[in-house]
Design a protein around this motif. Sequence first.
Motif, PDB file in Angstrom:
ATOM      1  N   SER A  55       0.812  -1.216   0.000  1.00 28.71           N
ATOM      2  CA  SER A  55       0.000   0.000   0.000  1.00 28.71           C
ATOM      3  C   SER A  55       0.847   1.268   0.000  1.00 28.71           C
ATOM      4  O   SER A  55       0.287   2.368   0.013  1.00 28.71           O
ATOM      5  N   ASP A  56       2.168   1.134  -0.040  1.00 27.87           N
ATOM      6  CA  ASP A  56       3.005   2.319  -0.267  1.00 27.87           C
ATOM      7  C   ASP A  56       2.586   2.930  -1.609  1.00 27.87           C
ATOM      8  O   ASP A  56       2.451   2.203  -2.614  1.00 27.87           O
ATOM      9  N   PRO A  57       2.375   4.259  -1.661  1.00 32.74           N
ATOM     10  CA  PRO A  57       1.834   4.847  -2.900  1.00 32.74           C
ATOM     11  C   PRO A  57       2.613   4.490  -4.171  1.00 32.74           C
ATOM     12  O   PRO A  57       2.005   4.264  -5.214  1.00 32.74           O
ATOM     13  N   THR A  58       3.943   4.437  -4.085  1.00 33.16           N
ATOM     14  CA  THR A  58       4.722   4.157  -5.298  1.00 33.16           C
ATOM     15  C   THR A  58       4.453   2.745  -5.811  1.00 33.16           C
ATOM     16  O   THR A  58       4.451   2.502  -7.024  1.00 33.16           O
ATOM     17  N   ILE A  59       4.217   1.807  -4.928  1.00 35.28           N
ATOM     18  CA  ILE A  59       3.910   0.441  -5.349  1.00 35.28           C
ATOM     19  C   ILE A  59       2.415   0.287  -5.633  1.00 35.28           C
ATOM     20  O   ILE A  59       2.013  -0.394  -6.578  1.00 35.28           O
ATOM     21  N   TYR A  60       1.593   0.968  -4.839  1.00 35.15           N
ATOM     22  CA  TYR A  60       0.144   0.817  -4.995  1.00 35.15           C
ATOM     23  C   TYR A  60      -0.340   1.197  -6.395  1.00 35.15           C
ATOM     24  O   TYR A  60      -1.294   0.607  -6.903  1.00 35.15           O
ATOM     25  N   ARG A  61       0.301   2.200  -7.031  1.00 34.74           N
ATOM     26  CA  ARG A  61      -0.164   2.609  -8.354  1.00 34.74           C
ATOM     27  C   ARG A  61      -0.145   1.439  -9.346  1.00 34.74           C
ATOM     28  O   ARG A  61      -0.989   1.353 -10.233  1.00 34.74           O
ATOM     29  N   PHE A  62       0.841   0.538  -9.212  1.00 34.26           N
ATOM     30  CA  PHE A  62       0.878  -0.637 -10.090  1.00 34.26           C
ATOM     31  C   PHE A  62      -0.313  -1.553  -9.785  1.00 34.26           C
ATOM     32  O   PHE A  62      -0.938  -2.099 -10.688  1.00 34.26           O
ATOM     33  N   ALA A  63      -0.605  -1.729  -8.486  1.00 32.58           N
ATOM     34  CA  ALA A  63      -1.745  -2.582  -8.120  1.00 32.58           C
ATOM     35  C   ALA A  63      -3.048  -1.976  -8.622  1.00 32.58           C
ATOM     36  O   ALA A  63      -3.944  -2.688  -9.087  1.00 32.58           O
ATOM     37  N   GLU A  64      -3.147  -0.646  -8.529  1.00 32.63           N
ATOM     38  CA  GLU A  64      -4.368   0.007  -9.015  1.00 32.63           C
ATOM     39  C   GLU A  64      -4.516  -0.169 -10.526  1.00 32.63           C
ATOM     40  O   GLU A  64      -5.606  -0.469 -11.019  1.00 32.63           O
ATOM     41  N   ALA A  65      -3.409   0.002 -11.244  1.00 36.37           N
ATOM     42  CA  ALA A  65      -3.473  -0.196 -12.695  1.00 36.37           C
ATOM     43  C   ALA A  65      -3.907  -1.625 -13.010  1.00 36.37           C
ATOM     44  O   ALA A  65      -4.651  -1.873 -13.960  1.00 36.37           O
ATOM     45  N   LEU A  66      -3.463  -2.552 -12.210  1.00 35.65           N
ATOM     46  CA  LEU A  66      -3.831  -3.946 -12.445  1.00 35.65           C
ATOM     47  C   LEU A  66      -5.317  -4.185 -12.161  1.00 35.65           C
ATOM     48  O   LEU A  66      -5.989  -4.951 -12.868  1.00 35.65           O
TER      49      LEU A  66
END
Lengths: 149, 149, 149, 149, 149, 149, 149, 149, 149, 149
Positions: free
Chosen positions: D85-96
């Motif tokens: 849930s760190d924002p820099t990593i979360y953006r990839f999860a959101e895109a997925l």
Amino acid sequence: MNPIMSRSEAADLVIAARRRLGLSWAAIAEEIGAPLVWSTAALLGQHPMTPEQAEKACRLLQLDERVAESLQTQPVRGADPAVMSDPTIYRFAEALAVYGPALKELIHEEFGDGIMSAINFRVDIARRPDPDGDRVVVTFDGKFLDYRW
Amino acid sequence: MNPIMSRSEAADLVIAARRRLGLSWAAIAEEIGAPLVWSTAALLGQHPMTPEQAEKACRLLQLDERVAESLQTQPVRGADPAVMSDPTIYRFAEALAVYGPALKELIHEEFGDGIMSAINFRVDIARRPDPDGDRVVVTFDGKFLDYRW
Amino acid sequence: MNPIMSRSEAADLVIAARRRLGLSWAAIAEEIGAPLVWSTAALLGQHPMTPEQAEKACRLLQLDERVAESLQTQPVRGADPAVMSDPTIYRFAEALAVYGPALKELIHEEFGDGIMSAINFRVDIARRPDPDGDRVVVTFDGKFLDYRW
Amino acid sequence: MNPIMSRSEAADLVIAARRRLGLSWAAIAEEIGAPLVWSTAALLGQHPMTPEQAEKACRLLQLDERVAESLQTQPVRGADPAVMSDPTIYRFAEALAVYGPALKELIHEEFGDGIMSAINFRVDIARRPDPDGDRVVVTFDGKFLDYRW
Amino acid sequence: MNPIMSRSEAADLVIAARRRLGLSWAAIAEEIGAPLVWSTAALLGQHPMTPEQAEKACRLLQLDERVAESLQTQPVRGADPAVMSDPTIYRFAEALAVYGPALKELIHEEFGDGIMSAINFRVDIARRPDPDGDRVVVTFDGKFLDYRW
Amino acid sequence: MNPIMSRSEAADLVIAARRRLGLSWAAIAEEIGAPLVWSTAALLGQHPMTPEQAEKACRLLQLDERVAESLQTQPVRGADPAVMSDPTIYRFAEALAVYGPALKELIHEEFGDGIMSAINFRVDIARRPDPDGDRVVVTFDGKFLDYRW
Amino acid sequence: MNPIMSRSEAADLVIAARRRLGLSWAAIAEEIGAPLVWSTAALLGQHPMTPEQAEKACRLLQLDERVAESLQTQPVRGADPAVMSDPTIYRFAEALAVYGPALKELIHEEFGDGIMSAINFRVDIARRPDPDGDRVVVTFDGKFLDYRW
Amino acid sequence: MNPIMSRSEAADLVIAARRRLGLSWAAIAEEIGAPLVWSTAALLGQHPMTPEQAEKACRLLQLDERVAESLQTQPVRGADPAVMSDPTIYRFAEALAVYGPALKELIHEEFGDGIMSAINFRVDIARRPDPDGDRVVVTFDGKFLDYRW
Amino acid sequence: MNPIMSRSEAADLVIAARRRLGLSWAAIAEEIGAPLVWSTAALLGQHPMTPEQAEKACRLLQLDERVAESLQTQPVRGADPAVMSDPTIYRFAEALAVYGPALKELIHEEFGDGIMSAINFRVDIARRPDPDGDRVVVTFDGKFLDYRW
Amino acid sequence: MNPIMSRSEAADLVIAARRRLGLSWAAIAEEIGAPLVWSTAALLGQHPMTPEQAEKACRLLQLDERVAESLQTQPVRGADPAVMSDPTIYRFAEALAVYGPALKELIHEEFGDGIMSAINFRVDIARRPDPDGDRVVVTFDGKFLDYRW
């Protein structure tokens, strides 16, 4: 070599020093020369500080070089879920559960399809005097980003 | 007797009518005579409306009496967790995860031990022009309540 | 008035029509005049379409006006958690669990403190012939946003 | 005998040494003679290194034999959910979450029933200059595997 | 500087001292000059104490200055989920699951749209003799707060 | 044969009838001849009613025999987790998280090892006038049960 | 156009037809000309069938064209979590919890760093007579895939 | 007295010794005189060993008496959920999600109502050469137990 | 063909018929000629019945052939988690949380390494008169199965 | 002052001493003069012991005063969720998932609306010889408590 002191260990030391020296968050922010909420969040472990900011903070707080090194590291951002249920923080989450879908509708109506950035973003907190009891006023201010392929 | 139309069913009909009639949330709020975010949240199912508010809204939206009855009921407040991960809403939750502990510290420093009320509370949203891209400005404004036995 | 057809109901009708008419996602994207992944995601319920896009898609897919209306609505974005464990989708999540922290380190090294936007963002998919077995190549391409107060 | 140093303890020492010696991940990768994302992920605990790779890395980073031993062990792969849930990593999860079902449709359309391997797989990251702001470009490149009984 | 002793560490020392010195919670509350449930909750880590309260408590319990310092800090409130399933505490949660929706209906009927404050709030516990077995009587007493924009 | 109407369907019909006929929960409780919170909880689906209670309630509420049959069935007790986060109900849960461990200590101090029964149990709610704002007073009153082998 | 019948609806019809016609899964598999576990899984919704397979199955099971169409669609694979706790299925999950880490060690020892493919994969089930009680023998047989960049 | 060394601490020491002494799991199993998967699972903490097995293993691995004592204790069986998402282990879980309901159908068809025992149970792992790439073959072999009152 | 009536739909019809005809579970069990707890569980959807059992039950309960067909199907066993928190069921779960580890110790002490089977298993319930209040006595009786490779 | 030794630390020491001295749980229970399951649960941390019980147990087990003090403290009852999935304990939970709703029906039929107490409660475990394999017989015996306002 030793590992770098963790951001949460550094935050615990900042909190102890602040209390024992009787310093306010505002005084630390002023010393650092950075906005109040930003500085507080950074000292609690949510932003990397520049070397100058970290050193100024540690000098004021009488903390050693290991803390200053820690404060400059790139953190993993976010809060422990247990902390999110503290009543003072939970009220924000409750307001978001009640008003989040309405804010989404109104952002789309005014700006189109997109989001308020949480990165190009600032937060302010103020006290507004009110005869019925003073009010906490928190402003979320983020750049609109439209979905753009 | 029939059960009262659920608040989410009423919200779906409001959304359809709004779209087909080309009405803005602001226009509906003005017709109701209530603040913009409050009106939008109420129509989406988060607040009970007075009979007058419900009837004005339904007349404007060309919705029948069953919707007006639903809008006056006391809702169970809160949002579906799936909705909270929509990117437009999630950015607020992320900001809260990053800045929530800092806001807690600053509320305690300024006001003492207590919370920002989420009940005696209002939210506003505004667009602030900015040469680098306009900004979404959301203000949470709640009465401070101190822990008082 | 009737509620607007839900995005998932519209997606089910798109999928059925696509199959029965023997149309590829690429052919639909070409008709719409929009990128392939964007079009597919939009038809599956993740983006609002313009009236022109929705009507072109529905004409090609022989779907009626109610579908076209649905495709223009602002969706609540995100996927059902059950879908995320489908093996074809899960492999992306697994890769993210393995390489996510490394990508975070490298983004910070190259760009500084910030994120890859998932809003100002595009995804492409391509087939790369390979004697050992062709490869799926998926490109995530987002604007860097630095943490900026 | 003593237990082998854990991969996360080794990663903390790598991170500290890298920072204090002013080394980039790219410089370490070059020293090891391995791809950038692979090397970074391996040093953070996601891949076993060969004895040569581990020793080269430790010599460069001035870390002792215990770290080199740890880096050669077979890890349990995956990331702590809190990190996701760190924002820099979360953006990839959101895109997925937004594009995952579309990618599934397009993989099946182009390749048939199967998956992109996350094992016979590589990831690259690049910076693409852009007048509107440079872009983070991350490429997932995996062998297609068809469901084959 | 050293970090401040955590509230849970302080609570463990209070519990040990109370047991070894044979002191009741009521005796400690009386010494502090504060209500019984408040004092107990505060010593267990849920409220900040004034310097006078903390010192009186520590003198009585023969605990040192580090405990007194800890008891004055602003806590993160809330209980470990594992504790909530202890049978003595769980019965309250079960009663809330059974009667919560009824209490909501009756609060709205009597007071209108709003809540019982959990901040401007006190709890009492009493023993009521009863020939069929004495009864535990717990009173929740909070100010009504109406939803007020 | 048809299945018995579910308790939640019956509750929805009770709520609709109560509203349309302008009846208070207190009036229904009086008609049934049972305590207020008990009656409200029973009509919302948490207790089985006797045939007499169910018929009196349905006559007053002008509901048919199928509702009366449903109200006499043995329910599966408990509330939907989504309901527990409604702000009016959540405040009780928050108070329990803050004061639950203290109540456990005080029950053990006063009564020994055991619990407050949630079965041999009653709840009352009252309004207490207060110049600073009237108060919601909720009393949990349960028989003490000692752990007894 | 109508949506395609869902895979779970098709599976329910297959199960009903199989029971009423007294057909075994083995007989259906033989008719389809495909392996037993594959056929059963496909009919339960986990694999797309070819048109020939789907039509043969539906002719044997006396099911109509809508089922045959459904059986050819690309499914979202995976099982409802509630199903995974059925005792007959749970025993496999328990065995995996007990032996999974040992299998990981032994795969790495024998094959190196990599996995058993779940895509290039087959499962068989057999009955092995045993004087102490016949045994269920299930074989997982997947291609080894080494981590290869 | 000291507490017994935990099974996970013993497993860490076994893993370190095995690596440093260059011993294979097969060699240890042979020394112990027990099946390969059983021995590996036991050393990793899933089965109690006899005193002879524990002492033979510790002599070979040059581990002291405290490890041998630990290996004889009755463990709490099961794996840490984080371990279950390691890709090498996850593939088994994925196969179970895809084929579990089919295996349930086929067990019931062949054996009647019951389960494959996970207690009267063995697992084997083998390498099967294959020109398209060698295969991991894992056999679950458990006694059928019928539901018997 | 139609799908088979689900077990939960059949259970709802059984419950309605039982109530309207004034039949006890014991009377139904006697009619079926099967143990009381087994019969009740089977009618609630946890065991397949033989054709004779299903027809006898449906004749007594005046339910049609579709119910009888459903009662013969192999169920997916287990309970809805919401049901497990009903107070009457939860007390068993609480007892298991308090005494489960002790039962494990005592099973291992008396029988060695293994389990009480939940398959070769029966449950009885009885009322035991007691001057202090009658007691519910529930007996779990399962074959011991030793871990046997 | 030092904190009191935690109940889980005390339990680990009891387990180690029991093993090294070759004492059975039954022998310890006899020494204490308390029922077998109660004693075992108390030593594992689920019940407070009297000073006499704690001292007798510690003398027999050759444990010091700190353990005896810990055993007299009021515990937070309940088990770690990870422990509940140990196969020996899980079988009880599985039986409860399968038979819980039937037990609820039968308790209500026999006793009326209420519960089996888990507080006025005892558990016994016995071995019953059986030619098909000895059986584990566990009896839950609790006072019936009727819902009584």
